[in-house]
Design a protein around this motif. Sequence first.
Motif: not given
Length: 264
Positions: A97-99, A155-156, A160-164
């Motif tokens: 949810r946060e990401y 995701y849209e 933040d793919y790298k952070g995720y």
Amino acid sequence: MSENLIFLDIDGTIVPEDEDHSIPDSTIEAIRRTREKGNRVFINTGRVRQNVSDLLLSIGFDGLVCGCGTDIYYQGKEIFHHTLDEKLCKKIAKVNREYGANSLYEAAQRTSVDSWFSLSGELKKIVDHFKSNGAYIYETVEDEAFYFDKFAAWYEEGFDYKGYEAYMKEWFTIIDRGAGFLEAVPNGYSKATGIGCLCQYLNVDQSHCYAVGDSMNDWSMLSYVPHSICMGNGKEALKQRVEYVTTDIHEDGIWNALKHYDLI
């Protein structure tokens, strides 16, 4: 009995990814004939057991590798199942949810979405398809019994793919499927480990294994076996890596692949 084990992906390999999802007759006949010859044929899929339809199973298979190696069956018997701690599952749902990762949470007998997100796009299409095949989709991650074995997420732009990925790496391997879609599989499990489990269970040497796929999430199993086959409709990057490229799924791809290796 022959010691050959043949592993087939579902989407884009057995089942076309066009609108009607009609399995080619030549695919059904190829599977029947190779089994009559003594070879053993397995589905090897990212789908969990609940989302492998009875219609698909009616073709006739010796077993299933489901959930990217997290749940394995032979002759109708579950021989391996890796599960996740329910506290971790709830934690991951909160992080998603946060990401902003709109997820499909998958377990052998339970599939869930989070009603906190809107159900739209490709996720809606998949949920509707599973429902049409009789699967019950839970729409909450809040209840006490919420759990999953793996998950997929959409995701849209701006995600933040790298952070995720960095956050999730403690528990999951993230597979980028492209077009704003990812799969998360528990560390240490893959379509390849599923093949290894069955080889050990059946006491069959890895050298007798064949695998057929069409997308980069099949690379783990294709790189694991000595005889790797990409469908003609598969990704170009995958075609460059495999031992053999067969024809398109609608042009007798499975039949021609098994014929090439004298498996029918």
